[in-house]
Scaffold this active site. Structure first.
Site, short mmCIF file in Angstrom:
data_model
loop_
_atom_site.label_atom_id
_atom_site.label_comp_id
_atom_site.label_asym_id
_atom_site.label_seq_id
_atom_site.Cartn_x
_atom_site.Cartn_y
_atom_site.Cartn_z
N HIS A 71 0.90 -1.28 -0.14
CA HIS A 71 -0.08 -0.15 -0.06
C HIS A 71 0.79 1.38 -0.04
CE1 HIS A 71 -2.57 -2.83 2.52
NE2 HIS A 71 -3.57 -2.60 1.33
N MET A 117 3.05 -9.47 -0.36
CA MET A 117 2.58 -8.66 0.91
C MET A 117 1.21 -8.74 0.54
SD MET A 117 5.20 -5.83 2.04
CE MET A 117 6.84 -6.12 2.50
N SER A 129 -2.55 -8.08 3.34
CA SER A 129 -3.16 -7.85 4.67
C SER A 129 -3.52 -9.17 5.16
CB SER A 129 -4.45 -7.08 4.60
OG SER A 129 -4.14 -5.88 3.79
P1 AMP Z 1 -6.30 -4.02 -0.60
O1 AMP Z 1 -6.24 -3.08 0.62
O2 AMP Z 1 -5.89 -5.34 -0.28
O3 AMP Z 1 -7.69 -4.15 -1.08
O4 AMP Z 1 -5.40 -3.47 -1.54
C1 AMP Z 1 -5.44 -2.09 -1.88
C2 AMP Z 1 -4.44 -1.77 -3.17
O5 AMP Z 1 -3.14 -2.31 -2.69
C3 AMP Z 1 -4.86 -2.56 -4.19
O6 AMP Z 1 -4.67 -1.99 -5.52
C4 AMP Z 1 -3.82 -3.73 -4.33
O7 AMP Z 1 -3.58 -4.41 -5.52
C5 AMP Z 1 -2.62 -3.03 -3.74
N1 AMP Z 1 -1.85 -3.95 -3.20
C6 AMP Z 1 -1.88 -5.04 -2.15
N2 AMP Z 1 -0.80 -5.82 -1.95
C7 AMP Z 1 0.00 -5.51 -2.68
C8 AMP Z 1 1.54 -5.63 -2.95
N3 AMP Z 1 2.03 -6.72 -2.27
N4 AMP Z 1 2.13 -5.12 -3.83
C9 AMP Z 1 1.57 -4.11 -4.59
N5 AMP Z 1 0.27 -3.69 -4.28
C10 AMP Z 1 -0.57 -4.24 -3.59
#
Ligand code: AMP
Length: 287
Positions: free
Chosen positions: A37, A184, A186
């Site tokens: 993030h 990575m 959550s």
């Molecule tokens: P989320 O909070 O999991 O919905 O993710 C929010 C944003 O962060 C989305 O665009 C995900 O694709 C991105 N994201 C989550 N994990 C990663 C990661 N390991 N590397 C790059 N972007 C990520």
């Protein structure tokens, strides 16, 4: 950093930025921030005059029996990290404000949502597309920054923006990994130490396939065979899917002559993990 919670305030702020000629970058998230993030925020920060991050665990994209109720949350820590990342506005809408009683309009992106995660999680991408469309109308960004880690989601959003002529550019950024290769997420906090060991098979299998492809093995079935064996051989691990697909259409590819994406999902214990990597290079964004 400003905290905004109401959709009306968010939209008012966005209109004001446009009125005075400022550019806005936007990173939508479900919180519980990690380096993945934070890297998206860093990129957004460098790209525009103002950076908005939304933190919203979207009930609409979770199916019955999925982890909506126990999805990890730590709003205080997220606020501190967002502040350090130079975020201008942290948007924290309440579910009842985004989905008031009588809410009944949804965004369905058709073909690219059918397979892969769309097959295992019916309704998931409808929930994603709907909330992201709403957020775009509230934040009015010039650039929306997404992680390629959620590759299908990235393709779905790009398709929606194109199909609906939404006035912004979708930017995909590379997957950020732990030192040992685990992408990575959550959701990694759900993993026990033993499960975390099994989870490494996802990135390890991807890496091997990328190396074999680089060394000249371009038959998808051969590459996938090894990926399946590697991941399925781990304790407590069940592969959901592993495919080699066209980066735009997500349709299966049998022989890799143009860039393709190896995309996979697996259950490790009760945790569903996803990962992907490019085969044959990707001109816009090195994986
Ligand atoms: P989320 O909070 O999991 O919905 O993710 C929010 C944003 O962060 C989305 O665009 C995900 O694709 C991105 N994201 C989550 N994990 C990663 C990661 N390991 N590397 C790059 N972007 C990520």
């Amino acid at each position: 950093m400003e905290y905004l919670t109401s959709p009306q305030e968010m939209q008012y702020w966005a209109n004001e930025q446009r009125r005075v000629g400022r550019t806005v970058a936007f990173v939508p998230t479900m919180g519980y921030f990690h380096q993945g993030h934070l890297k998206l925020m860093e990129y957004g920060r460098s790209r525009a005059d103002r950076l908005v991050v939304s933190l919203f665990v979207n009930p609409l994209q979770f199916g019955p029996g999925e982890d909506f109720a126990r999805y990890p949350r730590d709003e205080k820590r997220d606020q501190a990290l967002a502040q350090m990342a130079g975020v201008d506005v942290l948007f924290l809408p309440a579910p009842e404000d985004l989905y008031p009683v009588h809410f009944q309009t949804y965004v369905t992106v058709e073909k690219v949502t059918q397979g892969l995660c769309g097959a295992s999680r019916p309704g998931h991408f409808r929930g994603v597309a709907t909330v992201v469309a709403k957020l775009f109308n509230l934040v009015k960004p010039h650039w929306a920054i997404f992680g390629l880690k959620d590759y299908q989601q990235y393709v779905v959003i790009r398709q929606m923006v194109r199909d609906l002529n939404l006035d912004l550019e979708v930017v995909g950024r590379p997957t950020i990994r732990e030192n040992d290769g685990l992408a990575m997420s959550s959701r990694n906090v759900y993993l026990s130490p033993q499960e975390r060991g099994s989870a490494l098979s996802l990135s390890a299998a991807l890496k091997t396939a990328q190396e074999r492809c680089r060394a000249g093995e371009h038959r998808a079935a051969i590459l996938l065979d090894e990926v399946v064996r590697r991941i399925s051989g781990q304790p407590d691990t069940r592969l959901d899917y592993a495919r080699i697909v066209d980066p735009e259409t997500l349709e299966g590819v049998e022989f890799i002559k143009d860039p393709a994406v190896l995309i996979l999902a697996a259950w490790v214990g009760k945790t569903r993990l996803i990962d992907n990597g490019f085969l044959g290079g990707y001109p816009d964004c090195p994986a």
